[in-house]
Enzyme design. Sequence first.
Site, PDB file in Angstrom:
ATOM      1  N   LYS A   1     -11.389   1.079  10.151  1.00 47.56           N
ATOM      2  CA  LYS A   1     -10.562   0.544   9.012  1.00 47.56           C
ATOM      3  C   LYS A   1     -10.080  -0.634   9.199  1.00 47.56           C
ATOM      4  O   LYS A   1      -9.674  -1.820   8.386  1.00 47.56           O
ATOM      5  CB  LYS A   1      -9.874   1.430   8.512  1.00 47.56           C
ATOM      6  CG  LYS A   1      -8.578   1.797   9.690  1.00 47.56           C
ATOM      7  CD  LYS A   1      -7.474   0.921   9.548  1.00 47.56           C
ATOM      8  CE  LYS A   1      -6.378   1.717  10.992  1.00 47.56           C
ATOM      9  NZ  LYS A   1      -5.044   0.656  10.912  1.00 47.56           N
TER      10      LYS A   1
ATOM     11  N   THR B   1      -4.114  -0.311   5.070  1.00 47.26           N
ATOM     12  CA  THR B   1      -4.250  -1.452   6.191  1.00 47.26           C
ATOM     13  C   THR B   1      -4.743  -2.469   5.437  1.00 47.26           C
ATOM     14  O   THR B   1      -4.787  -3.830   5.977  1.00 47.26           O
ATOM     15  CB  THR B   1      -5.128  -1.016   7.289  1.00 47.26           C
ATOM     16  OG1 THR B   1      -4.691   0.369   7.809  1.00 47.26           O
ATOM     17  CG2 THR B   1      -5.219  -1.942   8.283  1.00 47.26           C
TER      18      THR B   1
END
Length: 340
Positions: free
Chosen positions: A192, A249
Amino acid sequence: MEQVAVIGAGSWGTALAMVLAHNGHDVRVWSHRESQVEEINSKHINSKYLPNVELPSNLVAYSDMQKAIEGAKAILLVVPTKAIREVCRQLRPFITNGQTVIHASKGIEPETHKRISEMIADELGDEVNNRLVVLSGPSHAEEVALKQPTTVTVSSYNMDAAEVAQDLFMNEHFRVYTNDDVVGVEIGGALKNIIALGAGISDGLGYGDNAKAALITRGLAEIARLGTKLDANPLTFAGLTGVGDLIVTCTSQHSRNWRAGNMLGKGYVLQDVLDQMGMVVEGVRTTKAAYQLAQKLDIPMPITEGLYELLFDEKDPKQVVDELMNRGKTKELEDLNSFL
């Protein structure tokens, strides 16, 4: 009350130490910086990593690793990927059988392509696998330190060990789930950061929500494609350590990977970005590792490939986006089969 050693006094290590301390545990934080140890113990602050946050009095810092882990029920490793092996070598002479080892780091090692738990096993011995736990999920240190609602996952091949970690951390502000898919949890947490770099670049270029939504969605497809090839459970990528961590994120200025990408999109060169950040940007190192692994396994990962070329071949960010948009036609549902 349990004694817990936290190895690493960065923002995430300090925030997790605060959760443990708020749960009434005797928390010992190890740092290799004497000045940081002195500041934590005398002023109850960690000004570099969590400014304006007061640390609990039952959180004590050490520069002596042996003293930090002596008598601890659990050891929490929270150091950058590049430091994992060296820190584990320092730790190995002092660790004892029965101590649960938890790590909360996110990344993949270039060249070896090993996950964090595999690196730890290399250095501490394969026998540690039976008591090794991964902690991951959508969680900014800044919000955890302020007791804002946060939910994470702990994963282990030994669910008794996972439940030890769950009991240590869980409270009314910090909810903890268990998951036995160690591979999926670690791959989701590592990759990610690559997509978050891309999201920051997109924002830095001035593109809007449409572009970022596409990037996140197609990025998730890449993560699942690689993860399932490594025998991860595809459903893990629809959970907290997959889509959950990806959202937080890619969409928050708390994310150092997003901030680094944003600077790259605005025209800064990589080394200047890293110098200005002053903290590790895991997505850069992980991009190299994931690109190498995708090449080795012959897995198409066009976003990762484009970011690799941008980071390490100095390709222009807009050119990378143009090439992604002009790829040949494909079918979306072929990728979504990864989740079935």
